[in-house]
Design an enzyme around this catalytic site. Structure first.
Site, mmCIF file in Angstrom:
data_model
loop_
_atom_site.group_PDB
_atom_site.id
_atom_site.type_symbol
_atom_site.label_atom_id
_atom_site.label_comp_id
_atom_site.label_asym_id
_atom_site.label_seq_id
_atom_site.Cartn_x
_atom_site.Cartn_y
_atom_site.Cartn_z
ATOM 1 N N VAL A 295 0.858 -1.187 0.000
ATOM 2 C CA VAL A 295 0.000 0.000 0.000
ATOM 3 C C VAL A 295 0.895 1.238 0.000
ATOM 4 O O VAL A 295 1.176 1.824 1.048
ATOM 5 C CB VAL A 295 -0.956 -0.033 1.222
ATOM 6 C CG1 VAL A 295 -1.915 1.151 1.190
ATOM 7 C CG2 VAL A 295 -1.755 -1.329 1.219
ATOM 8 N N ASN A 300 -2.471 10.904 -6.169
ATOM 9 C CA ASN A 300 -1.605 11.943 -6.742
ATOM 10 C C ASN A 300 -0.125 11.627 -6.610
ATOM 11 O O ASN A 300 0.720 12.471 -6.839
ATOM 12 C CB ASN A 300 -1.907 13.282 -6.082
ATOM 13 C CG ASN A 300 -3.316 13.745 -6.398
ATOM 14 O OD1 ASN A 300 -3.747 13.652 -7.546
ATOM 15 N ND2 ASN A 300 -4.032 14.194 -5.383
ATOM 16 N N SER A 422 15.396 -6.335 -5.792
ATOM 17 C CA SER A 422 14.724 -7.635 -5.897
ATOM 18 C C SER A 422 13.454 -7.524 -6.714
ATOM 19 O O SER A 422 13.167 -8.375 -7.558
ATOM 20 C CB SER A 422 14.341 -8.153 -4.520
ATOM 21 O OG SER A 422 15.488 -8.408 -3.792
ATOM 22 N N GLU A 544 6.018 -1.189 -11.232
ATOM 23 C CA GLU A 544 7.390 -1.361 -10.704
ATOM 24 C C GLU A 544 8.380 -0.439 -11.416
ATOM 25 O O GLU A 544 9.500 -0.840 -11.742
ATOM 26 C CB GLU A 544 7.849 -2.820 -10.832
ATOM 27 C CG GLU A 544 7.028 -3.816 -10.042
ATOM 28 C CD GLU A 544 7.243 -3.719 -8.547
ATOM 29 O OE1 GLU A 544 8.260 -3.156 -8.110
ATOM 30 O OE2 GLU A 544 6.351 -4.184 -7.812
ATOM 31 N N ALA A 546 7.756 2.796 -14.257
ATOM 32 C CA ALA A 546 7.408 2.930 -15.671
ATOM 33 C C ALA A 546 8.682 3.008 -16.509
ATOM 34 O O ALA A 546 9.747 3.339 -15.989
ATOM 35 C CB ALA A 546 6.559 4.175 -15.868
ATOM 36 N N ALA A 547 8.563 2.705 -17.801
ATOM 37 C CA ALA A 547 9.743 2.640 -18.662
ATOM 38 C C ALA A 547 10.567 3.923 -18.580
ATOM 39 O O ALA A 547 11.802 3.881 -18.581
ATOM 40 C CB ALA A 547 9.313 2.365 -20.098
#
Lengths: 561, 251
Positions: A295, A300, A422, A544, A546-547
């Protein structure tokens, strides 16, 4: 011309062709390394102000520096693919397809590095953007390198690769370890029998992965891989994690991602928790008795965690937490939340953030959050189904002081950062699994479908796509396993892990897209699993990191390293 | 009751088999190998018996090259206790040779139940269990689809035969061969895979056993099955009957 004739006659024995040119591969790698140094020097010089990397300058050069991150990702990808083949050769396990893929990867990636790397579908980075000149690539025109590139890009070679695939021969994973191979074998079987037959139905009905499947995964030890033995886990390390994750994701992204939940919470507690917290939670996470959910994100606050607004206030021996959170994966069917909240309102940015371990009763689809002070609703999504996403509100929920991770305020961001390596490696492995799923579906369809009197796999535009997919999947897998090995050896690998995630996510999407293209109109029908794989693969470039964020992290790391 | 489970390393059932270009056999280079699926069922049965307290120790035996250790290790990861590898190099083993080796191992190990798949999916011989029973002079219960241990120590074995199911009672020691429906083998869990690393595999050189295991058969040629021909559409039933009678010669 001579070499062209040779190539088209296709009587070249690929093994001896590559074996005789090992020095050429090494030369290419050392040239690329020299260029990498040059590019880095260029960025250090361009971006330094008052003896340090200037953030405003870095933003001005965002596209260019990200281009450098991609250049390096390709270079490390090639280096690790080369090392993969050498290890296979040394253990007498290298097959024709492995040699072909090595050659193809060098030819394709070196050409792209010279002519332009597509860092997204609408952005191509060119040499001049990253402080390198055409002149630096002169080595690629030398006969031995040029021969390697033109053979590597030939239709014949791609046809050979796809011939192997048609015969059921896929590139070696390069695990080179009997135990890892057995793990891979068992999880492949499990996925074939317990996941693949049901995945599309779960997706279409937007169901949770059934409890019984979760129980079976827990019995197999999926949730205990990364948890140390003295806390009830297996302490197996990242390579094993990658192997399991890839196999499960090959069946269904959410199946491979269940382990991620346990991994994130497990790593947070293992690295940041008190002894008491470790003893209390790690064994329960390992056994699958406790399902966890992360969480962190707020409406925003996505990548910019510094602006996090959820607050936790200490009153006596309890904190009360209030705030809105979103993109809570597996939010309802979980028992323990790791909540990132601000404990010190005076401190802005990352300081003043703390991590809490908040227990909650397990909910279900009808009543997702049966807890006072907690409410939420499902976010319906394109893909990545099976765990469900939620937006939640925390309204003055009470949490004992003992549930503050590490029982010390202000460490939340640092604790979270420690788990990123990880999580990135694991996410890269998920992406490789999804891409592999796309490849196998496309291959099967291309074999089964006949048009104009022959199997469509025989057409160059189809087998080219398949060859491209399997080549890029191999490079992604090898860079992922490389980061995992480094991590297992306690070598810092945040940059390589970022590269693995960056590349593998792009490869998952392009593989899924190509796989759907091969299916034609049928691929657009919901009943064909490839339509699901397309939806699933899209998230990999977003979650995880963004590009764009991932490239930023890699670029910054490289320039500062 | 001590169980000896015999397992064979074969080409994985998912692999598309390719015949060598010189027709002397099939390609095994870089081909995925696995435990013979029927043998996997045998391992599973032994493990279940052990879990129910009916078997005290499970020994996995495989005959082959060093690589067969991996196959044994899979059995250990499923729950067997230890392994024995009888090493043979470069000899095409036939069921008779295998049977002789198993008999030797039985004399040393004295198992009360020797259990193995009814056949291996590579050569489909369906002979080894029967030969072992003959050589050891033990009773045999082949094609088992259910196995129960009686209080007097005998086994009730249900066999799948043409007419249905047949249940026979055998004294131990005995030889059991397993059919497809006996059980569904488990997946080896990660903890058990890790435990299996510590379990012992003893290696015996086949030449030290002084047995004549040389092949009795000569393989003349190995060929691909004929390719399936394209089908045709027939206009009506009488035409179909005519073709079935005269072309296909099936009625």
């Amino acid at each position: 011309m001579d070499s062209t004739v040779n190539i088209e006659s296709n009587h070249i024995n690929i093994k001896s062709f590559v074996d005789e040119r090992i020095k050429t591969f090494e030369l290419v790698l050392s040239e690329l390394e020299a260029m990498s140094k040059k590019s880095k020097d260029y960025f250090v010089k361009t971006l330094t102000k008052d003896n340090r990397i200037d953030n405003a300058l870095l933003e001005n050069y965002q596209f260019e520096s990200h281009g450098f991150a991609w250049f390096e990702t390709y270079r490390i990808g090639l280096r690790e693919t080369f090392n993969w083949l050498i290890r296979l050769k040394d253990s007498n396990k290298a097959a024709e397809i492995d040699y072909n893929i090595l050659l193809y990867s060098f030819a394709e990636y070196v050409s792209q590095m010279r002519d332009g790397i597509m860092i997204s579908q609408t952005e191509i980075v060119r040499l001049s953007d990253i402080g390198i000149t055409k002149n630096d690539f002169k080595f690629a025109d030398e006969p031995n390198v040029n021969e390697l590139i033109s053979f590597g890009l030939s239709n014949e070679l791609k046809k050979d690769i796809v011939n192997s695939l048609e015969n059921g021969i896929f590139p070696n994973l390069g695990l080179n370890d009997e135990t890892l191979e057995m793990i891979q074998d068992q999880f492949r079987k499990f996925t074939e029998e317990e996941i693949i037959p049901y995945a599309n139905e779960w997706h279409l009905k937007d169901d949770l992965i059934p409890d019984q499947t979760l129980e079976k995964m827990a019995e197999l030890g999926v949730f205990s891989i990364a948890i140390p033995e003295n806390y009830g886990g297996l302490g197996m390390g990242k390579i094993a994690m990658c192997v399991v994750t890839e196999e499960l994701s090959r069946g269904f992204l959410a199946a491979g991602s269940l382990g991620t939940r346990a991994e994130i919470a497990g790593e947070l507690i293992r690295l940041g928790g008190t002894e008491e917290q470790k003893k209390k939670y790690l064994p329960e996470i390992a056994s699958g008795n406790i399902l966890t959910t992360a969480v962190f994100t707020e409406p925003n606050t996505g990548s910019d965690l510094g602006s996090l607004a959820t607050r936790a206030t200490l009153n006596g021996s309890d904190y009360t937490i209030t705030g809105n959170k979103t993109w809570i994966t597996h939010g309802a069917r979980s028992d323990l939340m790791t909540v990132l909240a601000r404990t010190d309102l005076d401190k802005k940015g990352y300081k003043g953030l703390s991590m809490f371990l908040v227990e909650k009763p397990r909910g279900n689809c009808e009543n997702p959050f049966p807890m006072d002070g907690m409410s939420g609703s499902e976010i319906e999504v394109l893909g990545y189904r099976g765990m469900k996403e939620y937006e939640i509100a925390l309204d003055d929920i009470k949490v004992s002081k003992k549930q503050l991770l590490g029982e010390e305020e202000g460490n939340g961001f640092k604790q979270l950062m420690e788990t990123f390596e990880s999580a990135r490696i694991q996410t890269a492995a998920r992406a490789v699994g999804v891409a592999q799923n796309a490849l196998e579906l496309a291959l099967q369809y291309a074999k089964d479908r006949s048009q104009f009197g022959k199997q469509i796999i025989k057409f160059p535009r189809i087998f080219n796509k398949l060859a491209w997919m399997v080549m890029e999947i191999t490079v992604s897998r090898q860079i992922t396993l490389f980061s995992a090995r480094e991590k297992d050896n306690d070598v810092r690998c945040d940059i390589e892990a970022g590269m693995a995630k960056l590349l593998a996510a792009r490869v998952a999407w392009s593989s899924a897209d190509s796989a759907l293209q091969i299916h034609g109109g049928n691929g657009y029908a919901l009943e064909y699993p490839v339509s699901r794989v397309l939806c699933d693969s899209r998230i990999l470039n977003i979650f995880e990191g963004a590009a764009e964020i991932q490239a930023q992290i890699v670029a910054k790391g490289l320039i500062a390293r | 009751m001590k169980a000896l489970v015999c397992v064979k390393r074969v080409i994985d059932y998912n692999v598309k088999i390719r015949v060598k270009s010189d027709k002397t056999g099939v390609e095994t280079d870089n081909v995925k190998m696995s435990m013979n699926p029927f043998d996997e069922i045998a391992v599973e049965e032994a493990v279940r018996l052990k879990e129910n307290g009916l078997v005290s120790e499970i020994v996995i035996l495989s005959i082959g090259q060093d690589s067969s250790q991996e196959t044994i290790r899979t059995g250990l990861a499923m729950g067997a206790d230890r392994g024995i590898l009888v090493k043979v190099d470069d000899i095409l083993l036939e069921p008779l040779g295998v049977g002789k080796i198993i008999k030797e191992v039985c004399e040393k190990e004295n198992p009360e139940m020797i259990i193995m798949g009814k056949q291996a999916i590579d050569d489909d011989c369906n002979q080894t269990g029967q030969i072992v029973a003959t050589l050891t002079n033990y009773p045999q219960a082949t094609f088992a689809s259910e196995l129960k241990k009686n209080e007097d120590g005998t086994l009730n074995v249900t066999r799948e035969v043409d007419g249905g199911l047949e249940t026979i009672k055998v004294k131990i020691p005995c030889v059991v061969t397993t059919d497809l429906r006996l059980n569904e083998p488990r997946y080896a869990s990660l903890p058990n895979i890790m435990k299996a690393k510590q379990k012992k595999i003893e290696t015996i050189e086949s030449k030290d056993l002084n047995l004549d295991i040389s092949p009795r058969l000569e393989v003349l040629e190995v060929n691909d099955p004929p390719e399936r021909k394209a089908g045709i559409k027939v206009p009506d039933v009488s035409n179909l009957v005519e073709k079935l009678k005269n072309e296909a010669k099936v009625i």
